[in-house]
Design a protein around this motif. Sequence first.
Motif, PDB file in Angstrom:
ATOM      1  N   THR A   1      -4.601  -5.434  -6.731  1.00  0.00           N
ATOM      2  CA  THR A   1      -5.536  -4.962  -5.705  1.00  0.00           C
ATOM      3  C   THR A   1      -5.040  -3.682  -5.056  1.00  0.00           C
ATOM      4  O   THR A   1      -5.807  -2.716  -4.864  1.00  0.00           O
ATOM      5  CB  THR A   1      -5.741  -6.053  -4.635  1.00  0.00           C
TER       6      THR A   1
ATOM      7  N   ALA B   1      -6.776   0.143  -5.302  1.00  0.00           N
ATOM      8  CA  ALA B   1      -7.132   0.864  -4.070  1.00  0.00           C
ATOM      9  C   ALA B   1      -6.436   2.220  -3.980  1.00  0.00           C
ATOM     10  O   ALA B   1      -6.989   3.174  -3.417  1.00  0.00           O
ATOM     11  CB  ALA B   1      -6.784   0.010  -2.852  1.00  0.00           C
TER      12      ALA B   1
ATOM     13  N   ARG C   1      -2.080 -10.639  -8.223  1.00  0.00           N
ATOM     14  CA  ARG C   1      -3.356 -10.135  -7.717  1.00  0.00           C
ATOM     15  C   ARG C   1      -3.163  -9.183  -6.539  1.00  0.00           C
ATOM     16  O   ARG C   1      -3.908  -8.197  -6.405  1.00  0.00           O
ATOM     17  CB  ARG C   1      -4.258 -11.308  -7.327  1.00  0.00           C
TER      18      ARG C   1
ATOM     19  N   SER D   1      -9.615  -5.513 -14.032  1.00  0.00           N
ATOM     20  CA  SER D   1      -9.386  -4.639 -12.881  1.00  0.00           C
ATOM     21  C   SER D   1      -9.959  -3.242 -13.039  1.00  0.00           C
ATOM     22  O   SER D   1     -10.122  -2.516 -12.054  1.00  0.00           O
ATOM     23  CB  SER D   1      -7.876  -4.515 -12.634  1.00  0.00           C
TER      24      SER D   1
ATOM     25  N   ARG E   1       0.813  -1.217   0.000  1.00  0.00           N
ATOM     26  CA  ARG E   1       0.000   0.000   0.000  1.00  0.00           C
ATOM     27  C   ARG E   1       0.846   1.268   0.000  1.00  0.00           C
ATOM     28  O   ARG E   1       0.609   2.159  -0.828  1.00  0.00           O
ATOM     29  CB  ARG E   1      -0.974  -0.026   1.180  1.00  0.00           C
TER      30      ARG E   1
END
Length: 269
Positions: free
Chosen positions: A74, A78, A70, A110, A46
């Motif tokens: 993801t 985000a 993945r 996505s 992140r």
Amino acid sequence: MILVTGATGTIGSAVVRLLTARGVPARAMSRHGDVRADFDDPASLRPAVRGVDAVFLLTAPGARVPEHDRAMITAAVAAGVRKVVKLSAVGGKGSPSQWHAPGEQALAGSGLAWTVLRPSAFASNALGWAGAIQAGDPIPNMTGAGAQGVVDPRDVAEVAVEGLLHDEHDGATYTLTGPELVSVPDQVAQLAEVLGRPLETVDVPPEALLSRGLEPSVAEMAVRGQHLVRAGGNALVTDDVARVLGRPARTFRTWATDHRTAFELPKSG
């Protein structure tokens, strides 16, 4: 800002150098680099993607490639990342390899802009022959007369940068090869001419890879790949490099000439 994963490897490091040369801000992600993150720890991804416009997604070979792909996709969604350029791999006749197909599918669904790169065998794989060449031993050949469109990693990195920087490549899947089909004996013959010394090959069964201490899933996939090539299953040449870069793809001979010092004996004294 562009995040480059696998930034310490052959392709990733070249992508970082090319972006830097163009004055494009880039973050180099690795487990021990300036941007420390680990695909096995999704929380660490992140902060790596925060404030990033595009990601060059390169995951290490192995059975966990789909999971790692993945995880990054993801995190990118985000964080509001706009684009991902994924380094996939050819699995024969232009299709994706078994490990990379799920990641390609996840990326396509996505909502991100994306480009997929499926390179054939890298010319730099020949560096694994350096020890045998320096020792005067024959070069192991696990693929017989099977030929491939061996590609220069520099071309792959340059195509990746074009995909990262230009929207015209969004939604494209490129199968990246060199300009000609070459077998291992062909490569060795060209390398012998470049080095100015005779070189020989010795036929070795692909199953020899199982005893080299590789992670089991990697070894098993490698054995299947060698058999595929031996049977002519990756005898494919495309013009995708030329179409993207506006120049012909580099030949194996060019790569060998540019890297000849890697095969020469160290000078004493």
